[in-house]
Structure formats: structure tokens, C-alpha cells
Design an enzyme around this catalytic site. Structure first.
Site, PDB file in Angstrom:
ATOM      1  N   GLY A 509      29.302  42.021  40.376  1.00 35.33           N
ATOM      2  CA  GLY A 509      29.054  41.432  39.073  1.00 35.33           C
ATOM      3  C   GLY A 509      29.833  40.149  38.874  1.00 35.33           C
ATOM      4  O   GLY A 509      29.390  39.238  38.196  1.00 35.33           O
ATOM      5  N   MET A 512      30.744  36.237  44.345  1.00 37.49           N
ATOM      6  CA  MET A 512      30.687  36.463  45.794  1.00 37.49           C
ATOM      7  C   MET A 512      32.092  36.544  46.392  1.00 37.49           C
ATOM      8  O   MET A 512      33.017  35.915  45.907  1.00 37.49           O
ATOM      9  CB  MET A 512      29.998  35.277  46.471  1.00 37.49           C
ATOM     10  N   ASP A 625      39.959  50.937  37.609  1.00 38.01           N
ATOM     11  CA  ASP A 625      38.679  50.870  38.316  1.00 38.01           C
ATOM     12  C   ASP A 625      38.826  51.399  39.738  1.00 38.01           C
ATOM     13  O   ASP A 625      38.423  50.758  40.699  1.00 38.01           O
ATOM     14  CB  ASP A 625      38.133  49.441  38.302  1.00 38.01           C
TER      15      ASP A 625
END
Ligand SMILES: *[C@@H]1O[C@H](CO)[C@@H](O)[C@H](O)[C@H]1NC(C)=O
Ligand SMILES: *[C@@H]1O[C@H](CO)[C@@H](O)[C@H](O)[C@H]1NC(C)=O
Ligand SMILES: *[C@@H]1O[C@H](CO)[C@@H](O)[C@H](O)[C@H]1NC(C)=O
Ligand SMILES: *[C@@H]1O[C@H](CO)[C@@H](O)[C@H](O)[C@H]1NC(C)=O
Ligand SMILES: *[C@@H]1O[C@H](CO)[C@@H](O)[C@H](O)[C@H]1NC(C)=O
Ligand SMILES: *[C@@H]1O[C@H](CO)[C@@H](O)[C@H](O)[C@H]1NC(C)=O
Ligand SMILES: *[C@@H]1O[C@H](CO)[C@@H](O)[C@H](O)[C@H]1NC(C)=O
Ligand SMILES: *[C@@H]1O[C@H](CO)[C@@H](O)[C@H](O)[C@H]1NC(C)=O
Length: 840
Positions: A509, A512, A625
Site C-alpha cells: 500500500g 515499492m 503490525d
């Protein structure tokens, strides 16, 4: 006009400037062509062009004719009752105060007068040297009045609009012209999403394209006229474009949108567009059961014509943040997966954003737009919305010289003449301008991009450019200073061979990730933030702040960062073997499965990194996360925890949690955190528990393809674990290779991690200890499972644990910061910590 109308107009004249027309274009030319009278249309004064041939508008159309409709329909606006007809080439020239992106609108209506039937016209139009209408015949439209709207960049102080009849006997005409400056950043050069069968990539330099409006839709709403729009646009309802009307349900909000710096503005689309939407219609029982898309079909020019599709969103349907996740498809291609408006708007509900897509039409002559629920949606909250849509054709602009070359030479001479004339005028204007400027007092210098820090910044859903300029809510880099880590953009270009696609090692998201080699031969991973990024500025800064303070064997270290050219680039040490996930499943290059011992060592390493994060700092850091893609393996399979973008400092001593908006990845998200939006380090423990099961069962945390009961790994694994039959779902490769005691210890640990309430979960220190224990059990010669039958927290474990500590297995290396205090962490301490936490 009757008196009632007049009154309405009068009232509007008073109120409109305050309610809608907050935008005042720098340049604003409105012409009533072929007329010597001024006319008001939608509160805007169109000046008769017969007497404008002075000042800043110049007409060079010697042989043009002013035409008047002698029998106009009673309610036809005066603008449409006159036209200028060009039997030879003619032009308008507008002197501009400021170059930039402009709206150019042409108004056409059809009548017969003086032997001309305007429906027979056939002509080309050049704007600023670009052929934008070629052999155009406006009667193609079925309406009595046709408006052609273009958005284009003008890089000169003079804009010339040239009308060229197509044949010697042909003619061109126009009833009205608007030329006005678009708001700054109305079209931005980065962040548009180019969608085709090969996926989505960035479409650059959009502002250099000439755009022609084809459809402008107020989805779920009513028709909006130039009265209702900040840029005098017309928006029409979407119902005629809906493929299956029952699928959609119109929603209307009474709440004025919360425009934020960085999001859409009132000029991008007016309030009324963002205050209405279509959502999934779940009223109809017959379609309630299934998942479905809402789909619109729009007629466009067919085959290979490029279009800009600008979609507008504002979450007016959710009761609170982080409930709406949906997918966007264009022409059946996935155009934007898992749109999460909450994160695009920095956690403001009802805050408008827009996303630009670029697509090539196929031979169907239709652009199809669909929105449908994302696989991330909770089953209770399946929905998808759209508030507005604009489709603009990218005009393939023919080069002026080639166009002219194909025509008569005389035309070329005339054109050259007019251009030379234009240049002379331009030079004069510049001279006058400079003289005037010189006299004026010097304005205070604008702050430069460098000193402001993050301007202009791209971070929103692909396109809503951040308009943060000064006084931003975020700190400038100076204030979180780590200048030692700054890397020049040029060096990063060099390291990545100018972001060579073949060096891409990951994407997400945020943008790159490229592999690169810095000048000192250091291998690095370069993460380049992209618009459309869910990883915006706060995450970027948070990652720099956290990582620049951390060095640990099991945490990926930050080599540097770059903020030049409004880039957000993070440079990390390169971790050779990539994400743990790729070594478990789903990767084609998977050579051979990891042994159980390796897996345990990896889990232990990751647990150690996390334990350090949680305890190594005064406040403690919560990762937020944790997932198998964020645990990387180096060449020796040493685990390194990565991606601190979502990290937050833990609670202070006197608090027990950090209250925050829910972020993280589905399938790994602590349900308690989700419910209460309260963050503790136990949320990481939960996510880590999911990773443990992933390692054991080699399947994704969420797999929507599976049966309902199996979709969520945490649920599925716990179900089997509670039955005591976990071995039924473990990686077949491990069957027979994993000792029962080791498996038992491991799975109990994972189960504890997944406890419903944070207080019931072990700390990372406990998890670490238990995993080491599990490894020791795997390594030991005899089965000793009887001794370890009890779970964490039992006094018996304390006893056994001290045995373990007395004989630490040689293969367990104690290192890093954990090393230094490991000896202090007796098991009783570990458990007393747990107990104190629980007591809180
Ligand atoms: C039309 O408007 C222009 C500019 O405001 C003004 O100079 C001109 O006198 C007006 N003409 C008429 C006929 O009102
Ligand atoms: C113009 O007037 C005609 C008849 O008076 C009416 O049918 C039509 O709707 C009107 N058009 C507009 C745009 O008001
Ligand atoms: C306009 O003129 C061109 C060139 O003569 C011709 O090819 C085209 O068909 C004409 N268009 C219309 C609508 O008459
Ligand atoms: C456009 O405007 C900018 C700023 O006013 C100026 O620097 C630039 O030279 C202009 N470009 C052209 C082509 O006139
Ligand atoms: C975009 O525009 C810039 C400035 O005109 C130019 O240097 C660059 O090459 C363009 N890029 C592409 C992909 O067209
Ligand atoms: C649009 O403007 C018209 C005229 O001012 C007004 O009557 C109407 O209510 C407006 N519509 C919306 C949705 O604001
Ligand atoms: C429900 O949907 C079906 C088509 O699936 C349609 O025939 C029916 O009219 C709809 N009912 C209502 C109440 O909208
Ligand atoms: C929505 O449309 C897309 C593209 O046509 C399709 O791939 C997807 O399966 C659809 N989703 C549903 C739930 O029908």
C-alpha cells in the site's frame, strides 16, 4: 425573466459569493460571442466580444461574422442567441496573468440565420497551439446547447484559441467561451493509477495531458448546475448509468464534509457531491445474501482512447472509523483493492478524498466502474460506496506543425504570423509587467519547499495532493532531526539504477521496495513511498524516529532516509532471504520447507526483537503490525522484525493503554484492540500468536477462499487446539518430524497469545521463554512431556523453568540487548511482571 426569477437571482447574487464561489480564478475570461451586449448566466457576466477587441482580449478574425438568432425560443439564455461565425481562420487571444492549468469551455447552440445553418458547421479548434477539436461538428450532441469543456496546462502568458473551418466552403462558430484558471493542484502529476490487464502502476505527468470532460456524475444525488458548483460545472445524477439499479441505494448526509489539508477540496468537487452517495442496497431480501458490486456503465469513445476516471469518496455511511473496506474495479480490472477511507483521510469520517485512475477504453465503447466489498470487510459491515465520478478523455493532441503541414501553406503563414504577433504582444506584456513589478514593493519571499519540509507532499489516495504548505500539523524534519541519516536522492537513484523495475523486491500500500547497493557497497532495501500509499507522512516520520534509535540483531535497521523532491524514501539494511511468509507458503521460489528447528529459531529471534521493542525503552514500543511478511530472514535465517511504520510508543507508567485508531492487518488484529481501540503491547502478542500458528500450519492468517469456518486461521487453529487435535491441521511436512512435547509447548504458547483479553495473554518475555523451551524439548533426547503438562502461570512451570535455565541448550544464543539482562530475568520475575500487569 419574470419578477420571481429576478428575486431569486438577486438573492443568489447576495449569497452565492459566500456559500459557493469562494474560489476566485486569477484569470477569468467569459465571452458572449458575436454580440455587443453583456449577459449574465449563472451569476457570471459574459462580456460581448464585439467590443472586447482591446485590453487583454484580442480578436483577429477579419472575416468573421456576428450572427443573431432572430427567433430564439422564449427561455433560451441570451448567451446562446448570438454566435461568431468563422468562414476563414480566426482567433481569440487572451493575455494571462498567471500560467498554469486552465478550464476552457466552449458553448454552442444551433440556429439558422443569414444563410448559415449552424448545424452544418465543420471546423477544428486549436488551443495554445494544440489541436483539441478536429473536424468537429457540434450537432453530434442531441441537446440544443452543447458545452465542450477542456482542462489543460498553459505554459505561456498568452493563450490563443484558433478556429479553422475544415473546407473552403465550410465554417466554424462559437456562442460563448470561458477561459479561467483552475485551482492550484487541480490536476497533479503523480499518483494517478494507470489500470490495465497487467495491474496498476503510476501514471505520471497527467497535467501535461489535455483533458476533455465526457461525464460528470453526482452519484446518489441530484443534478447540480453551475449555481451549485465552485467551478461552475454541471453534475448529473447517476441513475441512468447504473447497470443494476436494485444493487444501489442512495444515501444523503446532512453533515457538511470535513475538508482537510491534504484531502479533496470544495473546488475538486462541491459539498453536494460529497454529501450524497450510492451504497450497497441490502434492503432487498433476494440479493441480501450474496456479495455483489454496484456497477455503472459510461459510454465513451471506443478503442484505445485514454481516459482519466476521477472518483470521489466521502464516508457518509459508516457510524465510525475503520468499518468500510471496499474494492474498486474499472473495466473489470482491479483498480484499487481494499480502499480504506479512514486511513486515506487520516482518521476523519466524512472527509472527502478523490482518486485518479487512467484507463484505455476497449472496443466496447464503455467504461465500467464497479465498487464492491473488500475481503477485509467484516461480515457485519459489508459495504461499498461512491460519491462522485468524472470521466475525462485524454485528448491525443496533434502537433500543430504536422496539422498545418497537411493543410494549405497559406494557413501556415497566417498561423506563423499570428504566433509572431503573439510573441511580440507577449514581449510587450512581459516588459510592462516587469516595469510594474519593479515599482511595486518587494513581497516577502515565499518559503521554499526545503524550508517548509514536506511540501508538496503526496500521500493521499493516489491523487488528493496534500495541500499542506505551512503550519502543518506535522513536524518539519528539523524537529525530529536525524540529519546523519539523510541520503541524497541522487545517491538513491544511483543505488537503485534509477528505480529500475527489475530491482523491485516488494510492493504494498505504501509503494515499492527496491533492492539497491549504496556507494560503499552496502546492500540496502529502498522503500519508496508512493501516492495511494496507506503509509503516509506520520508513519514515515514514526518509522524514522523509532528506527533511528534502535540497533538490535532481530530488528531491521534503518540505514537512512531521503526527503528530497517531495519523496518519502526509507533505506534499510537488505535482508537477504526476505519475508518469513515466503518461506512458509505461497511463494513460487520456495526451495524446500524449513525444518521445525529452523522455524522455532526464527520465532525465537522474532520474539526476542519484539521483546526488546516492548521493554528496551522507557515507554516501550508497540509494533502494531506483526505478521509473517514483516518478519524477514537474513542469509543465515536469522529473523529480523521489520516495518515499524505503525509503531507507537507504549503507554506511560500511569496509563494502561494507548487510545488510538485501529490500524494493523486483518487476520492479525487483536480483537480487543479492535473493540476498544486501546493499544497495549498485548496486541502485538496476539498478532505474534497468529504468526506462530502460521508457522505451524503453513497457511495465511486469512484465506477467503476457504470455507467460512476456516477463513480465519486464529479461529480455526484455536478450535482444533481446544479439541486437542491440532496435529490434524499442521504442515504435513512436519508430521513425524516434530516432537510431541515440543508441539505441545509451542501450541499452548500460541493459544495463550490468542487469549480473548490482553490481560490473559503472556508478555513477549514469557513467549520467548516458552519458545526456547519448546526448542529445547525438540532437541532433547527423551520425551519429557509429562513434566511440562501444565501451562504458563502454573507453579509447576516455574519449577521446570529454573531447570531449563540452569542448562541452557547450546544452540540458543543469547545476544543483543536481551543478553545483558537475561540473567536478571528469572522466571519468577517474568511471571511477577505478568501478575502485576494483570493486577492493574
Ligand atoms: C460589459 O462589461 C464590460 C466589462 O465589465 C464593460 O466594460 C462594458 O461597458 C459592458 N458593456 C455593456 C454594454 O454594458
Ligand atoms: C423552455 O420553455 C419550454 C416551453 O415554454 C419548456 O417546455 C422547456 O422546458 C423550457 N426549457 C427550459 C430549459 O426551461
Ligand atoms: C468535416 O469535414 C471533414 C473533411 O472534409 C470530413 O471528413 C468530415 O466528415 C466532416 N464532418 C462532418 C460531420 O460533416
Ligand atoms: C509560467 O509562470 C512561471 C511563474 O510565473 C514562470 O516562471 C514561467 O516562466 C512561466 N512559463 C512560461 C512558459 O511562460
Ligand atoms: C514528465 O514531465 C517532465 C517535465 O516536463 C519531464 O521531464 C519528464 O520526462 C516527463 N515524464 C514522463 C514520463 O513523461
Ligand atoms: C442548486 O442551486 C439551485 C439554485 O440556486 C438551488 O435551488 C438548489 O437547491 C441547489 N441544489 C443543491 C443540491 O444545492
Ligand atoms: C429485489 O430484487 C429483485 C431482482 O433481484 C427485483 O426483481 C425485485 O423487484 C426487488 N425488490 C425490491 C423490493 O426492490
Ligand atoms: C465485482 O466485479 C469484479 C470485476 O468485474 C469481479 O471480479 C468481482 O468478482 C465482483 N465482485 C462480486 C462480489 O461480484
Amino acid at each position: 425573466m419574470d419578477t420571481q426569477n429576478l428575486t431569486i437571482h438577486f438573492i443568489l447574487l447576495i449569497f452565492i459569493p459566500f456559500s459557493f464561489s469562494s474560489f476566485i480564478p486569477v484569470d477569468n475570461y467569459l465571452l458572449n460571442c458575436g454580440s455587443n451586449t453583456n449577459v449574465t448566466l449563472f451569476n457570471r457576466l459574459f462580456i460581448g466580444d464585439d467590443f472586447t477587441n482591446k485590453g487583454s482580449i484580442l480578436i483577429s478574425a477579419d472575416q468573421s461574422i456576428s450572427l443573431t438568432n432572430q427567433n430564439p425560443p422564449p427561455n433560451l439564455s441570451t448567451l446562446y442567441q448570438t454566435a461568431r461565425v468563422f468562414t476563414k481562420m480566426g482567433s481569440y487571444r487572451f493575455l494571462l496573468k498567471q500560467n498554469g492549468t486552465f478550464f476552457v469551455r466552449f458553448h454552442f447552440s444551433f440556429f439558422k440565420a443569414q444563410g448559415f445553418d449552424l448545424k452544418d458547421a465543420n471546423f477544428s479548434v486549436l488551443v495554445g497551439g494544440k489541436l483539441i477539436l478536429n473536424s468537429f461538428n457540434p450537432k453530434a450532441g442531441t441537446n440544443d446547447e452543447v458545452i465542450k469543456e477542456f482542462v489543460l496546462k498553459v505554459e505561456s502568458n498568452l493563450l490563443e484559441i484558433v478556429f479553422i473551418p475544415v473546407s473552403d466552403s465550410g465554417f466554424g462558430f462559437v456562442n460563448g467561451i470561458e477561459v479561467f484558471s483552475a485551482p492550484e493542484d487541480f490536476v497533479v502529476d503523480y499518483g494517478a493509477r494507470f489500470v490495465d490487464p497487467f495491474g496498476v502502476r503510476e501514471y505520471k505527468n497527467l497535467s501535461y495531458d489535455v483533458l476533455e470532460t465526457v461525464h460528470r456524475i453526482n452519484v446518489g444525488g441530484v443534478k447540480l448546475t453551475p449555481f451549485n458548483d465552485t467551478l461552475w460545472r454541471t453534475w448529473i445524477p447517476d441513475s441512468d448509468f447504473l447497470v443494476f439499479k436494485e444493487a444501489a441505494k442512495a444515501v444523503v448526509s446532512t453533515h457538511t464534509p470535513d475538508y482537510q489539508k491534504g484531502g479533496a477540496t470544495r473546488e475538486i468537487a462541491p459539498d453536494s457531491v460529497y454529501m450524497t452517495a450510492q451504497e450497497m442496497n441490502r434492503d432487498n431480501q433476494s440479493i441480501l445474501a450474496s456479495q455483489f458490486n454496484i456497477t455503472w456503465n459510461f459510454q465513451v469513445a471506443s478503442v484505445g482512447v485514454r481516459h482519466l476516471v476521477r472518483l470521489h469518496f466521502c464516508d457518509i455511511v459508516s457510524p465510525s472509523l475503520n468499518l468500510l473496506y471496499f474494492d474498486v474495479y474499472i473495466n473489470s480490472y482491479s483498480a484499487y483493492k481494499d480502499v480504506d477511507l479512514s486511513s486515506l483521510t487520516f482518521h476523519m469520517l466524512t472527509s472527502p478524498v478523490y482518486v485518479d485512475f487512467v484507463v484505455d477504453s476497449d472496443d466496447s465503447g464503455v467504461i465500467q466502474i464497479s465498487v464492491g466489498p473488500s475481503s477485509l470487510s467484516s461480515s457485519m459491515r459489508i459495504n461499498a460506496i461512491l460519491n462522485g465520478a468524472e470521466i475525462m478523455k485524454v485528448v491525443s493532441v496533434m502537433d500543430l506543425s504536422s496539422h498545418v503541414a497537411s493543410r494549405k501553406k497559406r494557413l501556415l503563414e497566417v498561423l506563423v504570423g499570428s504566433i509572431v504577433g503573439g510573441i511580440i504582444v507577449l514581449l510587450l506584456v512581459i516588459a510592462v509587467f516587469l516595469v510594474c513589478r519593479g515599482r511595486r514593493k518587494k513581497k516577502p519571499k515565499l518559503r521554499t519547499v526545503e524550508s517548509v519540509g514536506w511540501t508538496p507532499l503526496r500521500m493521499f489516495g493516489g491523487s488528493s495532493l496534500s495541500r499542506m504548505s505551512e503550519g502543518t500539523a506535522y513536524q518539519s524534519p528539523g524537529s525530529y532531526g536525524h540529519f546523519g541519516l539523510k541520503i541524497a536522492f541522487a545517491d538513491i537513484q544511483l543505488a537503485t539504477n534509477n528505480f529500475d523495475e527489475s530491482l523491485v523486491i516488494g510492493s504494498g500500500g505504501f509503494g515499492m521496495v527496491y533492492k539497491g547497493v549504496l556507494r560503499d557497497n552496502l546492500k540496502v532495501a529502498v522503500k519508496r513511498g508512493m501516492p495511494g500509499s496507506r503509509q503516509g507522512l506520520p508513519e514515515f516520520q514514526s518509522e524514522i524516529t523509532i528506527l533511528s534509535n534502535i540497533r538490535h540483531r532481530h530488528l531491521v535497521s534503518l540505514v537512512g532516509f531521503c526527503e528530497e523532491n517531495s519523496e518519502m524514501i526509507l533505506v534499510y539494511e537488505y535482508v537477504e532471504r526476505g519475508p518469513l511468509k515466503d518461506h512458509l507458503y505461497g511463494s513460487e521460489g520456495l526451495v524446500q520447507p524449513l525444518s521445525w528447528k529452523k522455524r522455532l529459531e526464527i520465532c525465537i529471534g522474532a520474539a526476542r526483537g519484539l521483546h526488546y521493542l516492548h521493554t528496551g525503552f522507557t515507554q516501550g514500543i508497540i509494533h502494531r503490525d506483526i505478521k509473517s511478511t514483516n518478519i524477514l530472514l537474513d542469509e543465515n535465517y536469522i529473523a529480523k522484525v521489520a516495518d515499524f511504520g505503525l509503531s507507537r510508543s507504549g503507554p506511560c507508567i500511569d496509563e494502561t493503554h494507548v487510545s488510538t485508531n485501529v490500524k494493523g492487518s486483518f487476520g492479525y488484529l487483536d480483537p480487543e484492540y479492535f473493540r476498544r481501540q486501546q493499544l497495549t503491547d498485548k496486541s502485538d502478542v496476539y498478532s505474534f500468536g497468529v504468526v506462530l500458528f502460521e508457522v505451524l500450519c503453513v497457511r495465511p492468517a486469512v484465506d477467503p477462499q476457504l470455507d467460512r469456518e476456516q477463513v480465519n486461521l486464529a479461529e480455526w487453529a484455536l478450535k482444533w487446539q481446544k479439541k486437542g487435535m491440532l496435529e490434524h491441521i499442521i504442515d504435513p511436512y512436519l508430521v513425524g518430524k516434530i516432537k510431541e512435547s515440543s508441539l505441545k509447548k509451542f501450541s499452548e504458547t500460541a493459544e495463550k497469545c490468542l487469549a480473548e483479553y490482553g490481560v490473559d495473554r503472556p508478555s513477549m518475555g514469557d513467549v520467548l521463554w516458552n519458545l526456547e523451551h519448546s526448542l529445547q524439548l525438540q532437541e532433547s533426547d527423551q520425551e519429557v512431556n509429562v513434566t511440562y503438562a501444565n501451562s504458563i502461570g502454573d507453579s509447576e512451570v516455574n519449577v521446570t523453568s529454573s531447570i531449563v535455565l540452569r542448562n541452557p541448550p547450546s544452540n540458543i544464543r543469547l545476544e543483543g540487548d536481551y543478553d545483558n539482562n537475561y540473567s536478571d530475568v528469572s522466571t519468577t520475575k517474568v511471571f511477577s511482571q505478568l501478575i502485576t500487569r494483570e493486577a492493574r
